[in-house]
Design an enzyme around this catalytic site. Structure first.
Site, mmCIF file in Angstrom:
data_model
loop_
_atom_site.group_PDB
_atom_site.id
_atom_site.type_symbol
_atom_site.label_atom_id
_atom_site.label_comp_id
_atom_site.label_asym_id
_atom_site.label_seq_id
_atom_site.Cartn_x
_atom_site.Cartn_y
_atom_site.Cartn_z
ATOM 1 N N HIS A 1 -10.892 -38.706 -5.351
ATOM 2 C CA HIS A 1 -10.380 -37.375 -5.030
ATOM 3 C C HIS A 1 -8.922 -37.481 -4.599
ATOM 4 O O HIS A 1 -8.472 -38.520 -4.107
ATOM 5 C CB HIS A 1 -11.188 -36.764 -3.883
ATOM 6 C CG HIS A 1 -12.558 -36.308 -4.276
ATOM 7 N ND1 HIS A 1 -13.140 -35.198 -3.716
ATOM 8 C CD2 HIS A 1 -13.456 -36.798 -5.162
ATOM 9 C CE1 HIS A 1 -14.340 -35.025 -4.236
ATOM 10 N NE2 HIS A 1 -14.561 -35.993 -5.112
ATOM 11 N N GLU B 1 -7.338 -36.229 -2.034
ATOM 12 C CA GLU B 1 -7.128 -36.502 -0.610
ATOM 13 C C GLU B 1 -7.367 -37.971 -0.278
ATOM 14 O O GLU B 1 -6.609 -38.565 0.500
ATOM 15 C CB GLU B 1 -8.075 -35.648 0.250
ATOM 16 C CG GLU B 1 -7.873 -34.154 0.099
ATOM 17 C CD GLU B 1 -8.809 -33.517 -0.923
ATOM 18 O OE1 GLU B 1 -9.218 -32.370 -0.686
ATOM 19 O OE2 GLU B 1 -9.122 -34.135 -1.957
ATOM 20 N N CYS C 1 -13.613 -31.052 0.251
ATOM 21 C CA CYS C 1 -15.072 -31.183 0.193
ATOM 22 C C CYS C 1 -15.546 -31.947 1.443
ATOM 23 O O CYS C 1 -14.740 -32.361 2.265
ATOM 24 C CB CYS C 1 -15.483 -31.937 -1.073
ATOM 25 S SG CYS C 1 -15.034 -33.698 -1.029
ATOM 26 N N CYS D 1 -13.975 -35.563 1.685
ATOM 27 C CA CYS D 1 -12.557 -35.560 2.039
ATOM 28 C C CYS D 1 -12.331 -35.026 3.448
ATOM 29 O O CYS D 1 -11.493 -35.546 4.181
ATOM 30 C CB CYS D 1 -11.771 -34.768 1.005
ATOM 31 S SG CYS D 1 -11.798 -35.572 -0.619
#
Length: 173
Positions: free
Chosen positions: A60, A62, A90, A93
Site C-alpha cells: 500500500h 502508506e 485502511c 495502514c
C-alpha cells in the site's frame, strides 16, 4: 468524515505530491492511491499502491512511504512528520500510522467501505491505544475522488470487454 477547513499552501502542495504518486499507480493499472510523508518541510517518504504489481497485500502507498521515511529519519518513530494520502487509510495502514507515531494525517477522499480513520472504524483515534492521530479528510477531495472514479469506471469497462471476449472465444470452441 471529510470536511473542508482552511488549508495552508504547504498542505495543498504536499497533497499534490501525493496525487502525483497516485497517478503513478494509475499508470500501472493499480488503484490510484498515493502518499507522501513530510518532515521539516521536506518530503522524506513517497509511495503509491503496488499490490498487483508486487503481488503483495502489504504494498500500500502508506506502508511504502512509512518504510522510506523511516530509513531517512533512521528510526521507526516518525513523531515529527505529517502524512498526506489521497484516500482514507485502511485498517492495516491506520495501524501502521499509529505504530509509527505519525501525529498528523491529511487524506483527500474518504473510503466509506474500508476506511479506518472514521468511516468504518476509527483506529487513528482509539483511546485504548497509546498514540492518537490528528486526522483531516477533504484536502483536494475533488481531484482525489475524480482520479479514483475514473479508474473504477475504466476498470469496469475493461472487465466487461474481457468477459465479452472470453464468451466469444468460448462460443468458437
Amino acid at each position: 468524515m471529510c470536511h473542508k477547513p482552511e488549508y495552508t499552501p504547504e498542505d495543498i502542495k504536499y497533497m499534490k505530491e501525493a496525487l502525483k504518486q497516485a497517478r503513478l499507480a494509475y499508470g500501472r493499472g493499480e488503484v490510484p492511491i498515493g502518499c507522501v510523508i513530510v518532515h521539516e518541510g521536506r518530503v522524506i517518504g513517497r509511495g503509491y499502491n503496488r499490490r498487483n504489481t508486487d503481488k503483495c497485500t502489504l504494498a500500500h502507498a502508506e506502508i511504502t512511504a512509512i518504510k522510506r521515511a523511516s530509513r531517512v529519519i533512521g528510526d521507526w518513530r516518525l513523531e515529527e512528520c505529517t502524512m498526506y494520502v489521497t484516500l482514507e487509510p485502511c485498517q492495516m495502514c491506520a495501524g501502521a500510522i499509529v505504530q509509527a507515531r505519525i501525529p498528523t494525517v491529511f487524506a483527500g477522499a474518504s473510503s466509506p467501505k474500508a476506511g479506518c480513520a472514521g468511516s468504518v472504524l476509527d483506529i487513528l483515534n482509539n483511546n485504548e491505544f497509546n498514540h492518537q492521530v490528528a486526522y483531516d479528510c477533504g484536502l483536494l477531495q475533488e481531484e482525489c475522488t475524480a482520479l479514483l472514479k475514473k479508474f473504477f469506471v475504466e476498470l469496469r469497462v475493461r472487465n466487461k470487454e474481457e468477459k465479452r471476449q472470453k464468451e466469444q472465444e468460448d462460443d468458437l470452441q
